[in-house]
Design a protein around this motif. Structure first.
Motif, PDB file in Angstrom:
ATOM      1  N   ALA A  97      54.023  33.180 -19.059  1.00  0.00           N
ATOM      2  CA  ALA A  97      54.479  33.246 -17.340  1.00  0.00           C
ATOM      3  C   ALA A  97      53.657  32.450 -16.572  1.00  0.00           C
ATOM      4  N   GLU A  98      52.313  32.738 -16.902  1.00  0.00           N
ATOM      5  CA  GLU A  98      51.322  32.211 -15.746  1.00  0.00           C
ATOM      6  C   GLU A  98      51.037  30.673 -16.159  1.00  0.00           C
ATOM      7  N   ARG A  99      51.285  30.387 -17.297  1.00  0.00           N
ATOM      8  CA  ARG A  99      51.164  28.806 -17.357  1.00  0.00           C
ATOM      9  C   ARG A  99      52.433  27.991 -17.011  1.00  0.00           C
ATOM     10  N   MET A 100      53.587  28.729 -17.149  1.00  0.00           N
ATOM     11  CA  MET A 100      54.942  28.207 -16.497  1.00  0.00           C
ATOM     12  C   MET A 100      55.073  28.185 -15.091  1.00  0.00           C
ATOM     13  N   LYS A 101      54.408  29.227 -14.450  1.00  0.00           N
ATOM     14  CA  LYS A 101      54.514  29.453 -13.062  1.00  0.00           C
ATOM     15  C   LYS A 101      53.340  28.252 -12.404  1.00  0.00           C
ATOM     16  N   ALA A 102      52.171  28.128 -13.208  1.00  0.00           N
ATOM     17  CA  ALA A 102      51.251  27.206 -12.547  1.00  0.00           C
ATOM     18  C   ALA A 102      51.870  25.783 -12.977  1.00  0.00           C
ATOM     19  N   ARG A 103      52.504  25.626 -13.942  1.00  0.00           N
ATOM     20  CA  ARG A 103      53.156  24.113 -14.115  1.00  0.00           C
ATOM     21  C   ARG A 103      54.211  23.924 -13.130  1.00  0.00           C
ATOM     22  N   GLN A 104      54.886  24.887 -12.531  1.00  0.00           N
ATOM     23  CA  GLN A 104      55.906  24.928 -11.587  1.00  0.00           C
ATOM     24  C   GLN A 104      55.186  24.466 -10.108  1.00  0.00           C
ATOM     25  N   GLU A 105      54.191  25.303 -10.077  1.00  0.00           N
ATOM     26  CA  GLU A 105      53.559  25.146  -8.507  1.00  0.00           C
ATOM     27  C   GLU A 105      52.811  23.738  -8.282  1.00  0.00           C
ATOM     28  N   ILE A 106      52.267  23.101  -9.579  1.00  0.00           N
ATOM     29  CA  ILE A 106      51.550  21.805  -9.630  1.00  0.00           C
ATOM     30  C   ILE A 106      52.735  20.687  -9.425  1.00  0.00           C
ATOM     31  N   ARG A 107      53.794  21.015  -9.925  1.00  0.00           N
ATOM     32  CA  ARG A 107      54.861  19.825 -10.085  1.00  0.00           C
ATOM     33  C   ARG A 107      55.579  20.119  -8.702  1.00  0.00           C
ATOM     34  N   GLN A 108      55.707  21.145  -8.078  1.00  0.00           N
ATOM     35  CA  GLN A 108      56.513  21.258  -6.677  1.00  0.00           C
ATOM     36  C   GLN A 108      55.306  20.434  -5.709  1.00  0.00           C
ATOM     37  N   ARG A 109      53.991  20.952  -5.821  1.00  0.00           N
ATOM     38  CA  ARG A 109      53.163  20.418  -4.821  1.00  0.00           C
ATOM     39  C   ARG A 109      53.021  18.722  -4.991  1.00  0.00           C
ATOM     40  N   LYS A 110      52.820  18.321  -6.249  1.00  0.00           N
ATOM     41  CA  LYS A 110      52.897  16.842  -6.533  1.00  0.00           C
ATOM     42  C   LYS A 110      54.356  16.177  -5.883  1.00  0.00           C
ATOM     43  N   ALA A 111      55.417  16.964  -6.363  1.00  0.00           N
ATOM     44  CA  ALA A 111      56.675  16.343  -5.872  1.00  0.00           C
ATOM     45  C   ALA A 111      56.808  16.196  -4.245  1.00  0.00           C
ATOM     46  N   ASP A 112      56.334  17.287  -3.631  1.00  0.00           N
ATOM     47  CA  ASP A 112      56.622  17.283  -2.065  1.00  0.00           C
ATOM     48  C   ASP A 112      55.668  16.363  -1.536  1.00  0.00           C
ATOM     49  N   GLU A 113      54.474  16.148  -2.041  1.00  0.00           N
ATOM     50  CA  GLU A 113      53.579  14.825  -1.309  1.00  0.00           C
ATOM     51  C   GLU A 113      54.013  13.523  -1.840  1.00  0.00           C
ATOM     52  N   ALA A 114      54.460  13.404  -3.183  1.00  0.00           N
ATOM     53  CA  ALA A 114      55.014  12.263  -3.406  1.00  0.00           C
ATOM     54  C   ALA A 114      56.254  11.947  -2.539  1.00  0.00           C
ATOM     55  N   TYR A 115      56.967  12.835  -2.131  1.00  0.00           N
ATOM     56  CA  TYR A 115      58.105  12.580  -1.600  1.00  0.00           C
ATOM     57  C   TYR A 115      57.728  12.227  -0.046  1.00  0.00           C
ATOM     58  N   GLN A 116      56.944  12.866   0.747  1.00  0.00           N
ATOM     59  CA  GLN A 116      56.670  12.451   1.950  1.00  0.00           C
ATOM     60  C   GLN A 116      55.710  11.223   1.902  1.00  0.00           C
ATOM     61  N   ASP A 117      55.202  10.949   1.111  1.00  0.00           N
ATOM     62  CA  ASP A 117      54.627   9.418   0.840  1.00  0.00           C
ATOM     63  C   ASP A 117      55.668   8.461   0.866  1.00  0.00           C
ATOM     64  N   TRP A 118      56.729   8.662  -0.031  1.00  0.00           N
ATOM     65  CA  TRP A 118      57.594   7.751  -0.304  1.00  0.00           C
ATOM     66  C   TRP A 118      58.504   7.526   0.802  1.00  0.00           C
ATOM     67  N   VAL A 119      58.823   8.395   1.551  1.00  0.00           N
ATOM     68  CA  VAL A 119      59.804   8.423   2.853  1.00  0.00           C
ATOM     69  C   VAL A 119      58.775   7.595   3.689  1.00  0.00           C
ATOM     70  N   ARG A 120      57.587   7.759   3.998  1.00  0.00           N
ATOM     71  CA  ARG A 120      56.787   7.058   5.049  1.00  0.00           C
ATOM     72  C   ARG A 120      56.647   5.528   4.534  1.00  0.00           C
ATOM     73  N   GLU A 121      56.413   5.293   3.290  1.00  0.00           N
ATOM     74  CA  GLU A 121      56.487   3.920   2.791  1.00  0.00           C
ATOM     75  C   GLU A 121      57.903   3.069   3.004  1.00  0.00           C
ATOM     76  N   LEU A 122      59.009   4.001   2.917  1.00  0.00           N
ATOM     77  CA  LEU A 122      60.307   3.508   3.473  1.00  0.00           C
ATOM     78  C   LEU A 122      60.344   3.199   4.786  1.00  0.00           C
ATOM     79  N   ARG A 123      60.071   4.116   5.328  1.00  0.00           N
ATOM     80  CA  ARG A 123      59.929   3.991   7.047  1.00  0.00           C
ATOM     81  C   ARG A 123      59.120   2.891   7.330  1.00  0.00           C
ATOM     82  N   ASP A 124      58.010   2.541   6.899  1.00  0.00           N
ATOM     83  CA  ASP A 124      56.975   1.429   7.153  1.00  0.00           C
ATOM     84  C   ASP A 124      57.439   0.020   7.018  1.00  0.00           C
TER      85      ASP A 124
END
Length: 438
Positions: free
Chosen positions: A399-426
């Motif tokens: 459960a710890e590994r699954m939770k860690a994987r989900q948390e890492i993925r969510q954090r990376k996805a959120d950061e990547a999405y914000q960067d992608w939207v900013r690039e689209l706007r730029d």
């Protein structure tokens, strides 16, 4: 709760957006006035009517939550930014061939109607009774699905989490005595790029300091957030909800550790700008994860073009009769089952809660070890299920590994999405005309 409020709650499912794109509540027969453009967005525009319609929806949501509305000009600017970002993404979706067909749209609206415990005709009547134009509502839902699919295609599907990242994450967390702590946080961001001029940075820091003074004087955090914060959830009071120690940046965590519930942080500087945190609540963890596993096997008869539903049911009933008359379940599975487990006598091994579809799990959980079910229908076909044994298993590490994987993925996805939207706007041409009305 009115149908409009139900819809606003339900639409979060489709875009993961901070607020839903519900259709305008303009009444038919109302007086029409000349619309005007408040922003040019590449090949499209945002009109004043669109902006006012969204403001109406956001205002209703904030009032429902008991939040006082920020000044009108602040609300307009924040919502206009969201409309611009949505418009850019929808334009990009169209340019890259992303579509939502009418069949998929109809199924989605049917599910929304079912969530409101209505048929589709009843749902349309309910929309009309609240002044919501169905055609506009339908297109808003289409756009919600498009935005969700676009993010999935451009960002979420490209985020990879390696085993070494999970190992490093868990190693880092295990070195923290308080890694199991959870924090309920609210957040204000005054965006300030690292390469800003000294004058701009000074002005922005003073803005953050002024906000902190207002909070320390007792002003409501949500109101200050709505007025000054540049965070995406500013209009929702800056609420980040519950976060584990692993889910917050190290800068935030160091500030949160010594704070008492209800306290404010000082001004925190990060590459994104100046931050103010409020600790709303905290709680501890350190609980093991025990699950009941079931060792089970099954026989599956699938329906097909050559085997109708009724014929499949008769076949599975016939197999059950053979087993009741003494035939070994495993041998019957090898001979008759259409599942890949047939070669091992239908053995599925140890099954965790949630591993199987709900219909299968419900029937399996109702059996005692050694018992065999009657015919059970699932999306895969007709089953016979036998429970061999049960055990309680400590799944903490898994459960710890699954939770860690989900948390890492969510954090990376959120950061990547914000960067992608900013690039689209730029890359886009955006001309703001909102100030023309003042």
């Amino acid at each position: 709760m009115t149908i409009k409020n139900c819809l606003m709650a339900g639409l979060f499912l489709w875009a993961g957006a901070l607020l839903p794109h519900v259709a305008s509540a303009a009444q038919e027969g109302s007086v029409n006035k000349i619309d005007r453009i408040v922003a040019v967005v590449d090949q499209g525009v945002v009109t004043e009517k669109e902006l006012n319609d969204r403001i109406e929806i956001v205002s209703a949501q904030l009032e429902k939550q008991g939040n006082q509305l920020p000044p009108r000009n602040v609300l307009e600017k924040q919502i206009l930014e969201r409309l611009i970002n949505d418009r850019l993404q929808l334009q990009y979706a169209a340019q890259t061939g992303l579509r939502v067909d009418d069949d998929q749209l109809d199924k989605t609206i049917m599910r929304i109607a079912e969530q409101n415990k209505m048929s589709v005709p009843e749902f349309k009547e309910a929309l009309a009774s609240e002044g919501i134009v169905y055609k506009k509502f339908r297109e808003d839902i289409r756009n919600e699905i498009l935005l969700a699919r676009l993010r999935e295609r451009e960002v979420d599907n490209r985020v990879n989490v390696t085993e070494s990242e999970v190992d490093n994450f868990l190693t880092t967390q295990s070195s923290r005595q308080d890694s199991s702590d959870e924090y309920e946080i609210s957040h204000i961001l005054i965006r300030a790029p690292e390469d800003g001029s000294p004058e701009d940075l000074k002005r922005l820091r003073e803005k953050a300091e002024d906000a902190l003074k207002k909070l320390q004087a007792g002003e409501d955090f949500g109101q200050v957030s709505a007025r000054v914060s540049d965070a995406p959830n500013a209009l929702e009071g800056g609420k980040l909800g519950w976060k584990t120690a692993a889910q917050v940046p190290a800068l935030f965590l160091e500030a949160l550790k010594p704070m008492q519930v209800g306290q404010l942080s000082g001004i925190l500087r990060s590459p994104n700008g100046f931050h103010i945190l409020k600790l709303t609540d905290r709680r501890g963890g350190n609980t093991s994860t025990m699950v009941q596993q079931t060792h089970t096997r099954h026989i599956l008869i699938k329906t097909s073009e050559v085997l109708s539903e009724a014929e499949a049911k008769r076949k599975i009933d016939g197999i059950k009769q053979l087993i009741d008359n003494g035939e070994d379940f495993g041998e019957a599975a090898k001979r008759y089952s259409n599942d890949g487990s047939a070669a091992t006598g239908g053995d599925l091994g140890w099954v965790n809660p949630g591993d199987t579809v709900p219909q299968f799990e419900k029937a399996m959980n109702a059996l005692q070890p050694g018992q065999i079910s009657d015919a059970v229908r699932s999306p895969f076909g007709w089953h016979l299920i036998q429970v061999l044994e049960r055990r309680n298993q400590d799944m903490t590490r898994e459960a710890e590994r699954m939770k860690a994987r989900q948390e890492i993925r969510q954090r990376k996805a959120d950061e990547a999405y914000q960067d992608w939207v900013r690039e689209l706007r730029d890359r886009a041409y955006v001309e703001l005309r909102l100030e023309d009305k003042y």
